[in-house]
Scaffold this active site. Structure first.
Site, PDB file in Angstrom:
ATOM      1  N   GLY A  49       5.218  56.414  -4.099  1.00 31.24           N
ATOM      2  CA  GLY A  49       5.993  55.224  -5.194  1.00 31.24           C
ATOM      3  C   GLY A  49       5.022  54.151  -5.519  1.00 31.24           C
ATOM      4  O   GLY A  49       4.217  53.931  -4.466  1.00 31.24           O
ATOM      5  N   CYS A  94       3.770  50.508   2.462  1.00 31.08           N
ATOM      6  CA  CYS A  94       3.937  50.027   1.049  1.00 31.08           C
ATOM      7  C   CYS A  94       2.555  49.765   0.986  1.00 31.08           C
ATOM      8  O   CYS A  94       1.725  49.149   1.392  1.00 31.08           O
ATOM      9  CB  CYS A  94       5.023  49.006   1.071  1.00 31.08           C
ATOM     10  N   LEU A  95       2.266  50.593  -0.074  1.00 31.59           N
ATOM     11  CA  LEU A  95       1.050  49.780  -0.641  1.00 31.59           C
ATOM     12  C   LEU A  95       1.072  48.669  -1.037  1.00 31.59           C
ATOM     13  O   LEU A  95      -0.530  47.972  -1.237  1.00 31.59           O
ATOM     14  CB  LEU A  95       0.967  50.867  -1.815  1.00 31.59           C
ATOM     15  N   GLU A 137      11.199  51.781  -3.938  1.00 29.36           N
ATOM     16  CA  GLU A 137      10.987  51.470  -5.287  1.00 29.36           C
ATOM     17  C   GLU A 137      11.368  50.972  -6.107  1.00 29.36           C
ATOM     18  O   GLU A 137      11.008  49.242  -6.740  1.00 29.36           O
ATOM     19  CB  GLU A 137      10.767  52.329  -6.209  1.00 29.36           C
TER      20      GLU A 137
HETATM   21 NI    NI Z   1       6.265  49.436  -1.213  1.00 27.29          NI
END
Ligand code: NI
Length: 171
Positions: A49, A94-95, A137
């Protein structure tokens, strides 16, 4: 298509509250290209996401694909959760917080309404990982990160660990 730079915690820009997308703009080639770039960036990371906030675009939309074979790309524009039920604990990452994973409790089932990439409204009732991902997100669009659910002490440890990772990467 192009890979976009992803903002990383504790970058203050990740705290920006996103504004709604003007539905009349969805068909713009520039907006459609941005969606394609976000999918490419998410798949390359790899991630499941990516919210616009993470690529420094502070508008309410996000891309998601929780499948292993990239077979269900989903676009949510101006998403709203209209119902939630139950609870689940999932170990999230999380990216924007690379290499960090932590348990977060969220609703197990949600109903979400949004516009798709053609600007058409849709409603989804989902549970499990997809429900987690949508909630995660949507937090980004509010300027909220999954590490905000951790204790202040744990969050400080995350901040230090990321700073150390960056020093090593730069060395
Ligand atoms: Ni994230």
């Amino acid at each position: 298509m192009a890979l976009l730079p992803i903002l990383e915690f504790p970058d203050p820009r990740l705290r920006t509250k996103a504004v709604p997308v003007d539905p009349a703009r969805v068909a713009d080639p520039a907006f459609q290209r941005l969606l394609d770039d976000m999918f490419e960036t998410m798949y390359a990371a790899p991630g499941i996401g990516l919210a616009a906030s993470q690529v420094d675009v502070h508008q309410r939309f996000m891309v998601i694909d929780v499948t292993e074979d990239k077979s269900r790309p989903l676009v949510f524009i101006n998403p709203e959760i209209t119902a939630r039920a139950g609870e689940q604990v999932y170990q999230e990452g999380c990216l924007s917080v690379p290499g960090i994973f932590a348990d977060v409790t969220r609703a197990n089932e949600i109903t979400v309404r949004a516009l798709d990439r053609t600007g058409a409204p849709f409603e989804l009732h989902v549970d499990g990982l997809l429900a987690v991902c949508i909630q995660h997100e949507m937090d980004h669009l509010e300027g909220r990160l999954f590490v905000d659910y951790l204790s202040p002490l744990k969050r400080e440890m995350v901040r230090k660990k990321l700073a150390k990772q960056r020093r090593h990467a730069a060395a």
